[in-house]
Design an enzyme around this catalytic site. Structure first.
Site, PDB file in Angstrom:
ATOM      1  N   GLY A  15      36.919  48.281  43.207  1.00  0.00           N
ATOM      2  CA  GLY A  15      36.368  47.175  44.076  1.00  0.00           C
ATOM      3  C   GLY A  15      36.261  47.683  45.771  1.00  0.00           C
ATOM      4  N   ARG A  76      33.407  50.481  38.394  1.00  0.00           N
ATOM      5  CA  ARG A  76      34.453  50.868  37.563  1.00  0.00           C
ATOM      6  C   ARG A  76      33.784  51.409  36.494  1.00  0.00           C
ATOM      7  NH1 ARG A  76      36.455  45.478  39.656  1.00  0.00           N
ATOM      8  NH2 ARG A  76      38.132  46.041  41.027  1.00  0.00           N
ATOM      9  N   ASP A 107      44.119  52.751  42.575  1.00  0.00           N
ATOM     10  CA  ASP A 107      44.886  53.543  41.578  1.00  0.00           C
ATOM     11  C   ASP A 107      44.177  53.839  40.311  1.00  0.00           C
ATOM     12  OD1 ASP A 107      45.352  51.120  40.709  1.00  0.00           O
ATOM     13  OD2 ASP A 107      47.147  51.119  40.013  1.00  0.00           O
ATOM     14  N   THR A 130      41.398  49.787  49.141  1.00  0.00           N
ATOM     15  CA  THR A 130      41.638  48.655  48.362  1.00  0.00           C
ATOM     16  C   THR A 130      42.358  47.498  49.347  1.00  0.00           C
ATOM     17  OG1 THR A 130      43.014  47.531  46.735  1.00  0.00           O
ATOM     18  CG2 THR A 130      43.985  49.653  47.449  1.00  0.00           C
ATOM     19  N   ASP A 132      43.981  45.208  48.211  1.00  0.00           N
ATOM     20  CA  ASP A 132      45.446  44.832  47.399  1.00  0.00           C
ATOM     21  C   ASP A 132      46.459  45.483  48.101  1.00  0.00           C
ATOM     22  OD1 ASP A 132      43.981  43.271  46.128  1.00  0.00           O
ATOM     23  OD2 ASP A 132      44.197  44.393  44.068  1.00  0.00           O
ATOM     24  N   ASP A 134      48.151  48.102  47.071  1.00  0.00           N
ATOM     25  CA  ASP A 134      49.149  48.423  46.046  1.00  0.00           C
ATOM     26  C   ASP A 134      49.495  49.654  45.478  1.00  0.00           C
ATOM     27  OD1 ASP A 134      46.637  48.564  44.947  1.00  0.00           O
ATOM     28  OD2 ASP A 134      46.910  47.385  43.039  1.00  0.00           O
ATOM     29  N   ARG A 176      45.503  40.878  42.235  1.00  0.00           N
ATOM     30  CA  ARG A 176      45.808  40.885  40.479  1.00  0.00           C
ATOM     31  C   ARG A 176      47.218  41.200  40.249  1.00  0.00           C
ATOM     32  NH1 ARG A 176      40.648  43.240  37.800  1.00  0.00           N
ATOM     33  NH2 ARG A 176      41.162  44.757  39.348  1.00  0.00           N
ATOM     34  N   GLU A 192      54.047  26.941  53.404  1.00  0.00           N
ATOM     35  CA  GLU A 192      55.285  26.248  52.746  1.00  0.00           C
ATOM     36  C   GLU A 192      56.081  27.305  51.790  1.00  0.00           C
ATOM     37  OE1 GLU A 192      53.373  23.815  55.032  1.00  0.00           O
ATOM     38  OE2 GLU A 192      55.512  24.000  55.063  1.00  0.00           O
ATOM     39  N   ARG A 260      36.735  40.202  50.250  1.00  0.00           N
ATOM     40  CA  ARG A 260      36.295  41.688  49.811  1.00  0.00           C
ATOM     41  C   ARG A 260      35.043  42.023  51.072  1.00  0.00           C
ATOM     42  NH1 ARG A 260      37.119  42.769  44.367  1.00  0.00           N
ATOM     43  NH2 ARG A 260      34.993  43.930  44.059  1.00  0.00           N
TER      44      ARG A 260
HETATM   45  O1  F6P Z   1      41.456  45.362  43.356  1.00  0.00           O
HETATM   46  C1  F6P Z   1      40.893  44.518  44.332  1.00  0.00           C
HETATM   47  C2  F6P Z   1      40.425  43.129  43.969  1.00  0.00           C
HETATM   48  O2  F6P Z   1      39.863  42.497  44.767  1.00  0.00           O
HETATM   49  C3  F6P Z   1      41.574  42.514  43.335  1.00  0.00           C
HETATM   50  O3  F6P Z   1      42.505  41.925  44.278  1.00  0.00           O
HETATM   51  C4  F6P Z   1      41.036  41.422  42.460  1.00  0.00           C
HETATM   52  O4  F6P Z   1      41.858  41.016  41.410  1.00  0.00           O
HETATM   53  C5  F6P Z   1      39.868  42.188  41.741  1.00  0.00           C
HETATM   54  O5  F6P Z   1      39.603  43.242  42.474  1.00  0.00           O
HETATM   55  C6  F6P Z   1      38.735  41.480  41.341  1.00  0.00           C
HETATM   56  O6  F6P Z   1      37.692  42.385  40.739  1.00  0.00           O
HETATM   57  P1  F6P Z   1      36.263  42.163  40.509  1.00  0.00           P
HETATM   58  O7  F6P Z   1      35.585  42.111  41.759  1.00  0.00           O
HETATM   59  O8  F6P Z   1      35.721  43.237  39.503  1.00  0.00           O
HETATM   60  O9  F6P Z   1      36.244  40.732  39.895  1.00  0.00           O
END
Ligand code: F6P
Length: 327
Positions: A15, A76, A107, A130, A132, A134, A176, A192, A260
């Site tokens: 991504g 990808r 990753d 990324t 995320d 993560d 995700r 909240e 993004r």
């Molecule tokens: O890994 C980054 C991310 O934006 C995640 O938060 C999300 O689940 C995923 O990519 C979405 O991927 P795509 O753009 O392929 O739908």
């Protein structure tokens, strides 16, 4: 020590994340400064397979530090997961004499790099890109800060309309497998409840707490949900709240891919520049199969297999803070 690198390939994979361009710029300009030839590989590993590889000069990365997305494009690539695919990629690199790689991605991209490097003896340096966050071995990943700030801007706006209509909003943010965007943006906007994949969602407890807030006539109720939450994301959570709180005027908002895009924040430009520079220095020093990170404001090097497998831990204290502050 590995063999001396002479030509460096750089790619962005997985991504896209704001700050990737600033990182490509840093890799290209540091590589040129150090006397390497440098090549941009288009669309991540796909460009290696398709032989879509371009020579980069200093001007190739002019005027991109402020731009979201990635000039190298990204993808990808499933074929890179096959031995035949990787061999084809290797041959396209060899043709040009590219003998070192910098991979900016998440990753999944590092997993590919690790296998490739073991098979073909091409040193690979990973840079965490990324939204995320993560990935273990770094306090920051390129794009996270921008994504969170985008989410905050959107949630602040939602708060205005929630307040105007006395509505309860469920806001789904990206993530995700990781709840960092939800956690950071939720705390920063006074949510909240924050539901994340790292913690099992107790929907009844959340509903009871919202009912109690309804009794107290709390003005604004925001529930921030990571898309990968085990309960099933924003729509599922919204459905249950509607059933259990029939008096509440509930709306669900999925922020999606706006998180993004956009111009990277100062922090993302800064870490992208530092990491891009450090990645080239790694190749120069003969390092292999490491991810460049930043820990406690210093450069930190993690073996790619550790960055691949390990996830960062969510702090219990942060979750406690959410409960206390949302009273
Ligand atoms: O890994 C980054 C991310 O934006 C995640 O938060 C999300 O689940 C995923 O990519 C979405 O991927 P795509 O753009 O392929 O739908």
């Amino acid at each position: 020590m590995n063999k001396k690198v002479t030509k460096i390939g750089v790619l962005t994979s997985g991504g896209d994340a704001p700050g990737m361009n600033a990182c490509v710029r840093a890799v290209v300009r540091t590589a040129l400064f150090e006397g390497y030839e440098v090549y941009g590989i288009m669309r991540g590993y796909q460009g290696m397979l398709d032989d879509d590889i371009i020579k980069m000069e200093s001007r190739s990365v002019a005027n991109i530090i402020q731009r979201g997305g990635t000039i190298l494009k990204t993808a990808r690539c499933k074929d890179f997961m096959t031995p035949e695919g990787r061999k084809k990629g290797y041959e396209n690199l060899r043709k040009r004499g590219i003998d070192g790689l910098v991979i900016i991605g998440g990753d999944g991209s590092f997993r590919g790099a690790q296998i490739f490097s073991n098979e073909f003896d091409i040193p690979c340096i990973g840079i965490p890109g990324t939204i995320d966050k993560d990935i273990a071995g770094t306090d920051f990943t390129i794009g996270f800060d921008t994504a969170v700030n985008t989410a905050i801007e959107a949630i602040d706006k939602i708060r205005d309309t929630a307040d105007a209509h006395d509505r309860l909003f469920v806001i789904e943010v990206m993530g995700r497998d990781a709840g960092y965007i939800a956690l950071h943006s939720g705390i920063a906007t006074g949510a909240e409840h924050i539901l994340i994949p790292e913690k099992k969602t107790n929907i009844n407890e959340m509903v009871d707490s919202l009912l109690e807030k309804e009794r107290r006539q709390k003005l604004v109720n925001l529930v921030v949900v990571a898309e990968g939450d085990d309960f099933g994301g924003g729509n599922e959570v919204g459905k249950v709240i509607r059933e259990k709180l029939p008096n509440a005027d509930v709306r669900v908002c999925i922020l999606g891919h706006i998180q993004r895009g956009g111009a990277p924040t100062c922090l993302d430009r800064l870490i992208a520049s530092r990491m891009g520079y450090a990645a080239v220095e790694c190749l120069k020093e003969g390092r292999d199969n490491v991810m460049v990170g930043i820990v406690n404001n210093r450069m930190h090097y993690t073996p790619l297999d550790h960055a691949v497998k390990a996830k960062q831990k969510i702090s219990e204290e942060w979750l406690k803070i959410v409960k206390i502050l949302a009273s």
